[in-house]
Motif scaffolding. Sequence first.
Motif, short mmCIF file in Angstrom:
data_model
loop_
_atom_site.label_atom_id
_atom_site.label_comp_id
_atom_site.label_asym_id
_atom_site.label_seq_id
_atom_site.Cartn_x
_atom_site.Cartn_y
_atom_site.Cartn_z
N UNK A 305 -1.83 -11.49 -4.84
CA UNK A 305 -0.95 -10.31 -4.83
C UNK A 305 0.25 -10.62 -3.93
N UNK A 306 1.28 -9.83 -4.05
CA UNK A 306 2.47 -10.00 -3.22
C UNK A 306 2.27 -9.33 -1.86
N UNK A 307 2.45 -10.10 -0.81
CA UNK A 307 2.35 -9.53 0.52
C UNK A 307 3.36 -8.43 0.75
N UNK A 308 4.58 -8.60 0.25
CA UNK A 308 5.60 -7.58 0.41
C UNK A 308 5.21 -6.29 -0.32
N UNK A 309 4.56 -6.42 -1.48
CA UNK A 309 4.12 -5.23 -2.21
C UNK A 309 3.03 -4.50 -1.44
N UNK A 310 2.13 -5.25 -0.81
CA UNK A 310 1.10 -4.63 0.03
C UNK A 310 1.75 -3.88 1.18
N UNK A 311 2.76 -4.48 1.79
CA UNK A 311 3.47 -3.82 2.89
C UNK A 311 4.08 -2.49 2.44
N UNK A 312 4.71 -2.50 1.27
CA UNK A 312 5.32 -1.27 0.77
C UNK A 312 4.27 -0.19 0.51
N UNK A 349 2.60 -16.73 0.87
CA UNK A 349 3.50 -15.63 0.50
C UNK A 349 2.80 -14.27 0.47
N UNK A 350 1.48 -14.27 0.57
CA UNK A 350 0.72 -13.01 0.51
C UNK A 350 0.34 -12.51 1.90
N UNK A 351 0.94 -13.06 2.96
CA UNK A 351 0.50 -12.75 4.31
C UNK A 351 0.94 -11.35 4.76
N UNK A 352 0.07 -10.73 5.54
CA UNK A 352 0.37 -9.45 6.19
C UNK A 352 -0.15 -9.54 7.62
N UNK A 353 0.69 -9.15 8.57
CA UNK A 353 0.33 -9.23 9.99
C UNK A 353 0.18 -7.84 10.58
N UNK A 371 -6.40 2.29 4.29
CA UNK A 371 -5.11 2.16 3.60
C UNK A 371 -4.90 0.74 3.08
N UNK A 372 -5.38 -0.26 3.82
CA UNK A 372 -5.28 -1.65 3.35
C UNK A 372 -6.06 -1.80 2.05
N UNK A 373 -7.28 -1.26 2.03
CA UNK A 373 -8.08 -1.34 0.81
C UNK A 373 -7.39 -0.67 -0.36
N UNK A 374 -6.81 0.51 -0.12
CA UNK A 374 -6.12 1.24 -1.19
C UNK A 374 -4.86 0.50 -1.64
N UNK A 375 -4.11 -0.03 -0.67
CA UNK A 375 -2.87 -0.73 -1.00
C UNK A 375 -3.16 -1.99 -1.81
N UNK A 376 -4.19 -2.72 -1.39
CA UNK A 376 -4.54 -3.94 -2.12
C UNK A 376 -4.97 -3.61 -3.54
N UNK A 377 -5.79 -2.57 -3.69
CA UNK A 377 -6.26 -2.18 -5.02
C UNK A 377 -5.09 -1.78 -5.91
N UNK A 378 -4.13 -1.05 -5.32
CA UNK A 378 -2.97 -0.60 -6.10
C UNK A 378 -2.14 -1.79 -6.55
N UNK A 379 -1.88 -2.73 -5.66
CA UNK A 379 -1.05 -3.89 -5.98
C UNK A 379 -1.80 -4.82 -6.95
N UNK A 380 -3.09 -5.02 -6.72
CA UNK A 380 -3.88 -5.89 -7.58
C UNK A 380 -3.95 -5.31 -9.00
N UNK A 381 -4.06 -3.97 -9.08
CA UNK A 381 -4.11 -3.31 -10.39
C UNK A 381 -2.82 -3.51 -11.16
#
Length: 385
Positions: A305-312, A349-353, A371-381
Amino acid sequence: MIYLDAAATTPVRREVLEAMWPFLTGDFGNASSHHELGARARDALEAARDEVAGLLGCRSAEVTFTSGGTEADNLAVKGIALGRRAVDPRRTRVAVSAIEHPAVLESARALARLHGFSVDALAVDGEGRVAPEVLAAVVGPETALVSVMVANNEVGTVQPVVELARVAHEAGVPFHTDAVQAAGWLPLDVRALGVDALSISGHKLGAPKGIGALYAAGRLALEPVLDGGGQERGRRSGTENVAGAVALATALRLAESERTTAAARLASLRDAFIARVLELVPDAILTGHPTERLPGSASFCFPRVSGESVLLELERRGVVCSSGSACAAGSSEPSAVLLAMGIDPEVALTSVRFTLPGSVGAPELERAAAAVGEAYAAVAGIAQR
């Protein structure tokens, strides 16, 4: 908002604001002026220097106030290397870890580009550590300086500074360490660490942006980076930031007084947060050393997944964090730190700090992990579609 980007900056503490306020108002004098107002400023400046020196375990004359960590690193790397070469023309190499902050890396590269030095980049292992034997294989009679940070600003890995400094000294080479991220969380007595120079920055500690300090052993030949009126004992010219110096001394004193208890508390919260994220996102990869890391540092890669997308997605859910160093924000390139650790560029490129402030609590971190779990699921979907 849940703020988990403390490695980028921290809010100014109220006690710090109150300590510096007089020197922004009534006692606004220039510390170099020879009148009563200047004398009051000068007394405050030297009292702040004494306090910082006491907290670092050095002499007051060995503390130079700077505009921040970047300037302190520049002064250390360039100043010591040029000073050493002036004394011994053979000293034309500098050794720095491959995962240093850009303030150190770019200073070393400037020495190569402008002054004919060679740069030895010290390899790190998969957890971001420099092994003493790696340094021992590089350091020698041509080395002017070794610079390895106390703890990394992206993945939080803590370096074996005591052992590395010993290796440098056995070769007759001074050792500098960037302690910007470690200040307030790890012991920084320069004698115990065995270092010859150490950089800190105020805004990571609860002081304002624009103030830092460099400890440099008095015996070192140090070439100034800024030329001018010869302030700071000739090591750093420019009108002194008296209010900033008072703020840095106050913030460092407060942080040190709380450090042992605060670091243990935060490390426990960090471990619980890491465990919860890995439970909710089994594909996540924890980066950095699993135990030898800063108390508030938790960094991950989220493969595919895109790290930037997870951040958003996280920001939409009220969680503020980053994809790596704030100094590299907006870059589309993978983290040089993660690449140096052997992580594949696509994964890097998928890093989140996540860097936790001392004020954070367990309920906030539980919400953040969810929120991390939800964000990852949303981006992965989205990626799967």
